[in-house]
Scaffold this motif. Structure first.
Motif, PDB file in Angstrom:
ATOM      1  N   GLU A 289       0.710  -1.194   0.200  1.00 44.32           N
ATOM      2  CA  GLU A 289      -0.056  -0.238   0.052  1.00 44.32           C
ATOM      3  C   GLU A 289       0.521   1.417   0.042  1.00 44.32           C
ATOM      4  O   GLU A 289       1.694   1.044   0.845  1.00 44.32           O
ATOM      5  CB  GLU A 289      -0.826  -0.366   1.323  1.00 44.32           C
ATOM      6  CG  GLU A 289      -1.847  -1.435   1.073  1.00 44.32           C
ATOM      7  CD  GLU A 289      -2.976  -0.909   2.057  1.00 44.32           C
ATOM      8  OE1 GLU A 289      -2.883   0.261   3.175  1.00 44.32           O
ATOM      9  OE2 GLU A 289      -4.416  -2.048   2.032  1.00 44.32           O
ATOM     10  N   CYS A 290       1.001   2.141  -0.105  1.00 39.43           N
ATOM     11  CA  CYS A 290       0.754   3.905  -0.559  1.00 39.43           C
ATOM     12  C   CYS A 290       1.076   3.658   0.671  1.00 39.43           C
ATOM     13  O   CYS A 290       2.468   4.554   0.700  1.00 39.43           O
ATOM     14  CB  CYS A 290      -0.283   4.677  -1.235  1.00 39.43           C
ATOM     15  SG  CYS A 290      -0.176   4.492  -3.085  1.00 39.43           S
ATOM     16  N   GLN A 291       0.788   3.400   1.425  1.00 38.71           N
ATOM     17  CA  GLN A 291       1.640   4.808   3.077  1.00 38.71           C
ATOM     18  C   GLN A 291       2.907   3.790   3.528  1.00 38.71           C
ATOM     19  O   GLN A 291       3.312   3.997   3.878  1.00 38.71           O
ATOM     20  CB  GLN A 291       0.338   4.036   4.354  1.00 38.71           C
ATOM     21  CG  GLN A 291       0.186   4.975   5.205  1.00 38.71           C
ATOM     22  CD  GLN A 291      -0.275   4.398   6.465  1.00 38.71           C
ATOM     23  OE1 GLN A 291      -2.005   4.088   5.923  1.00 38.71           O
ATOM     24  NE2 GLN A 291      -0.412   5.451   7.747  1.00 38.71           N
TER      25      GLN A 291
ATOM     26  N   GLN B  96       8.923  -3.067  -7.095  1.00 40.04           N
ATOM     27  CA  GLN B  96       7.585  -2.978  -7.707  1.00 40.04           C
ATOM     28  C   GLN B  96       6.771  -1.716  -7.229  1.00 40.04           C
ATOM     29  O   GLN B  96       5.735  -1.494  -8.661  1.00 40.04           O
ATOM     30  CB  GLN B  96       6.699  -4.555  -7.211  1.00 40.04           C
ATOM     31  CG  GLN B  96       5.969  -4.688  -8.399  1.00 40.04           C
ATOM     32  CD  GLN B  96       6.291  -5.254  -9.509  1.00 40.04           C
ATOM     33  OE1 GLN B  96       7.911  -5.189  -9.901  1.00 40.04           O
ATOM     34  NE2 GLN B  96       6.121  -4.066 -11.023  1.00 40.04           N
ATOM     35  N   HIS B  97       6.065  -1.518  -6.489  1.00 39.08           N
ATOM     36  CA  HIS B  97       5.602  -0.994  -5.951  1.00 39.08           C
ATOM     37  C   HIS B  97       5.781   0.887  -6.508  1.00 39.08           C
ATOM     38  O   HIS B  97       5.103   1.203  -7.462  1.00 39.08           O
ATOM     39  CB  HIS B  97       5.020  -0.314  -4.222  1.00 39.08           C
ATOM     40  CG  HIS B  97       4.662   0.707  -4.500  1.00 39.08           C
ATOM     41  ND1 HIS B  97       2.699   0.032  -3.957  1.00 39.08           N
ATOM     42  CD2 HIS B  97       3.833   2.555  -4.139  1.00 39.08           C
ATOM     43  CE1 HIS B  97       1.744   1.364  -3.990  1.00 39.08           C
ATOM     44  NE2 HIS B  97       3.056   2.356  -3.530  1.00 39.08           N
ATOM     45  N   LEU B  98       6.606   1.362  -6.611  1.00 36.88           N
ATOM     46  CA  LEU B  98       7.266   2.257  -7.245  1.00 36.88           C
ATOM     47  C   LEU B  98       7.049   2.206  -8.893  1.00 36.88           C
ATOM     48  O   LEU B  98       6.919   3.412  -9.125  1.00 36.88           O
ATOM     49  CB  LEU B  98       9.053   2.352  -7.140  1.00 36.88           C
ATOM     50  CG  LEU B  98       9.324   2.927  -5.329  1.00 36.88           C
ATOM     51  CD1 LEU B  98      10.380   2.942  -5.018  1.00 36.88           C
ATOM     52  CD2 LEU B  98       7.788   4.268  -4.893  1.00 36.88           C
TER      53      LEU B  98
ATOM     54  N   ASP C   4       5.083   0.955 -10.375  1.00 38.23           N
ATOM     55  CA  ASP C   4       3.114   0.518 -10.219  1.00 38.23           C
ATOM     56  C   ASP C   4       2.501   2.139 -10.267  1.00 38.23           C
ATOM     57  O   ASP C   4       2.005   2.990 -10.527  1.00 38.23           O
ATOM     58  CB  ASP C   4       2.704  -0.038  -9.711  1.00 38.23           C
ATOM     59  CG  ASP C   4       2.918  -1.296 -10.203  1.00 38.23           C
ATOM     60  OD1 ASP C   4       3.519  -1.961 -11.417  1.00 38.23           O
ATOM     61  OD2 ASP C   4       3.141  -2.343  -9.510  1.00 38.23           O
ATOM     62  N   CYS C   5       3.312   2.704  -9.106  1.00 35.73           N
ATOM     63  CA  CYS C   5       2.828   3.750  -8.488  1.00 35.73           C
ATOM     64  C   CYS C   5       3.135   5.532  -8.565  1.00 35.73           C
ATOM     65  O   CYS C   5       4.081   5.377  -8.581  1.00 35.73           O
ATOM     66  CB  CYS C   5       2.196   3.724  -7.275  1.00 35.73           C
ATOM     67  SG  CYS C   5       1.770   5.022  -6.918  1.00 35.73           S
ATOM     68  N   GLN C   6       2.722   5.726  -9.403  1.00 36.04           N
ATOM     69  CA  GLN C   6       3.416   7.651 -10.073  1.00 36.04           C
ATOM     70  C   GLN C   6       3.375   8.182  -8.839  1.00 36.04           C
ATOM     71  O   GLN C   6       4.405   8.983  -8.388  1.00 36.04           O
ATOM     72  CB  GLN C   6       2.688   7.783 -10.537  1.00 36.04           C
ATOM     73  CG  GLN C   6       3.027   9.097 -12.004  1.00 36.04           C
ATOM     74  CD  GLN C   6       3.729  10.487 -11.035  1.00 36.04           C
ATOM     75  OE1 GLN C   6       2.768  10.720 -10.408  1.00 36.04           O
ATOM     76  NE2 GLN C   6       4.459  10.784 -11.546  1.00 36.04           N
ATOM     77  N   PRO C   7       2.600   9.065  -7.775  1.00 42.65           N
ATOM     78  CA  PRO C   7       2.813   9.931  -7.269  1.00 42.65           C
ATOM     79  C   PRO C   7       4.226   8.729  -6.041  1.00 42.65           C
ATOM     80  O   PRO C   7       4.433   9.928  -5.362  1.00 42.65           O
ATOM     81  CB  PRO C   7       1.232   9.677  -6.322  1.00 42.65           C
ATOM     82  CG  PRO C   7       0.315   9.263  -7.059  1.00 42.65           C
ATOM     83  CD  PRO C   7       1.153   8.007  -7.766  1.00 42.65           C
ATOM     84  N   CYS C   8       4.016   7.552  -5.755  1.00 37.35           N
ATOM     85  CA  CYS C   8       4.998   7.139  -4.565  1.00 37.35           C
ATOM     86  C   CYS C   8       6.555   7.174  -5.318  1.00 37.35           C
ATOM     87  O   CYS C   8       7.250   7.667  -4.880  1.00 37.35           O
ATOM     88  CB  CYS C   8       4.565   6.269  -4.247  1.00 37.35           C
ATOM     89  SG  CYS C   8       2.848   5.971  -2.989  1.00 37.35           S
ATOM     90  N   ARG C   9       6.893   6.960  -7.084  1.00 38.30           N
ATOM     91  CA  ARG C   9       7.348   7.699  -7.173  1.00 38.30           C
ATOM     92  C   ARG C   9       8.010   9.012  -7.369  1.00 38.30           C
ATOM     93  O   ARG C   9       9.251   8.679  -6.983  1.00 38.30           O
ATOM     94  CB  ARG C   9       7.274   7.013  -8.962  1.00 38.30           C
ATOM     95  CG  ARG C   9       8.642   6.293 -10.040  1.00 38.30           C
ATOM     96  CD  ARG C   9       8.505   6.228 -11.086  1.00 38.30           C
ATOM     97  NE  ARG C   9       7.745   6.493 -11.838  1.00 38.30           N
ATOM     98  CZ  ARG C   9       6.323   5.922 -12.499  1.00 38.30           C
ATOM     99  NH1 ARG C   9       6.135   4.579 -11.838  1.00 38.30           N
ATOM    100  NH2 ARG C   9       5.894   6.512 -12.785  1.00 38.30           N
TER     101      ARG C   9
HETATM  102 ZN   LIG Z   1       1.576   4.287  -3.986  1.00 35.92          ZN
END
Ligand SMILES: [Zn+2]
Lengths: 178, 199
Positions: free
Chosen positions: A2-4, A28-30, A32-37
């Motif tokens: 999860e993002c958090q 992997q999450h980074l 897939d997830c632009q804001p976290c990147r």
């Molecule tokens: Zn995220």
């Protein structure tokens, strides 16, 4: 992931503190997830302010000076072996000795002249020495200075002989002290 | 890290420590030579005055010499030396009244402000210029924040090593670093708003 959870791991990730097992899912999450990147990029941007700057210049001879002081402070005596004797030091030592001798000789002369003036007609050395306590004190003082100088030289010689491990400059270090 | 070449050919630190304890000035000189650059670089993050830098470096090594018998060898000599260096620097800041007065607890209780995007040094900025600005920003930070940033970012120390060095937990290292970075960013933008518009 999860993002958090990802956000809380990003700083450790950028600091290289995550194990492979922790870093894999985050990577992997980074992807897939632009804001976290974006958040990871933000952390990287901040790190760029800490780019290494030019190293500070260490003054020449710093280590030799510190080592000498350390050993001096430890024994409270003369440097046991001047592992890297420096020319100016040798000159300083010589100068101190010469000055001491000069001062002693001057004092002796002064006292001698006083003695000559006060005594009517000194006919012999014996009489001079007997009749002038100041003079004999001056001679004693000179003897004391000489003895101290001899003792210092001996101590230095001994220190060189017993030095446990020769420094790179050790061959220069002979007993030829002033 | 020290060049590997040197480690391979020269006696290792523990050997040198033993020789120093046996009275060898030459071995102590070798130890100082091995670490003087890193210690000078560390101190530079706290003062720019070359005389002060040299004084603090000297004080660090002399203290290390005096305490050498208490070196336990559980950590590396460098870690041990480093701790002395950091404590010497912090003591000196305190003595000179240059350490910010806030208590550690107060600082750690303050939540980090929700942060704007981190400014990034623009591509045209010279390395020395970046270093100068960073130094200026760091100098305005409370010492506990400055120290974790210096140890982590410049000295590249692991959290565990920072924790050991400062006598705090890893969790505290993490939270302190988090706050320190937020403060750094905030102050950087205050002093140099021109960097705030970078992407
Ligand atoms: Zn995220």
């Amino acid at each position: 992931m999860e993002c958090q959870n990802a956000r809380s791991l990003i700083p450790s990730y950028l600091d290289g503190e995550l194990t492979q097992a922790q870093a894999g899912p985050l990577r992997q999450h980074l992807l897939d997830c632009q804001p976290c990147r974006g958040s990871a990029q933000d952390g990287k941007n901040l790190k760029r302010w800490f780019a290494a700057s030019e190293p500070v210049a260490v003054p020449a001879g710093f280590a030799a000076r510190v080592a000498r002081r350390a050993l001096q402070g430890d024994t409270g005596e003369f440097p046991p072996s001047l592992a890297a004797p420096r020319a100016e030091e040798e000159r300083g030592r010589m100068l101190r000795f010469v000055l001491t001798c000069t001062a002693a000789a001057a004092a002796l002369l002064f006292v001698l002249s006083l003695g000559m003036r006060q005594l009517a007609l000194p006919h012999s050395d014996r009489m001079l020495a007997d009749s002038s306590p100041q003079l004999s004190r001056a001679i004693q003082e000179l003897d004391r200075l000489n003895a101290a100088e001899r003792k210092q030289k001996r101590a230095e010689l001994d220190a060189v002989k017993t030095k446990p491990k020769a420094g790179p400059d050790a061959p220069l270090e002979s007993g030829k002290k002033p | 890290m020290q060049p590997r070449l040197m480690e391979r050919e020269a006696p290792d630190d523990t050997c040198l420590v033993d020789e120093v304890l046996g009275g060898s000035q030459a071995s102590f000189q070798l130890l100082v030579e091995r670490y003087e650059q890193r210690i000078f670089n560390l101190i530079r993050h706290y003062t720019r005055n070359p005389v002060e830098i040299e004084d603090l470096a000297q004080e660090t090594f002399l203290k290390a010499f005096r305490r050498l018998a208490s070196f336990q060898r559980q950590s590396s000599f460098y870690t041990w030396l480093y701790r002395i260096a950091v404590n010497t620097i912090l003591d000196s800041l305190k003595r000179r009244g240059r350490s910010p007065v806030q208590a550690v607890e107060d600082l750690e209780a303050v939540p980090a402000a929700p942060s704007a995007a981190s400014p990034s040094p623009s591509a045209t900025l010279e390395r020395e210029e970046i270093a100068r600005i960073t130094q200026e920003v760091l100098e305005g930070l409370p010492e506990i924040f400055r120290t974790v940033l210096v140890l982590r970012e410049y000295e590249d120390m692991a959290y565990q090593d920072i924790a050991d060095l400062l006598g705090i937990s890893i969790g505290t290292v993490e939270s302190r670093l988090f706050r320190a970075r937020a403060r750094f960013k905030e102050r950087l933008l205050q002093k140099h708003p021109e960097f705030g518009n970078e992407s």
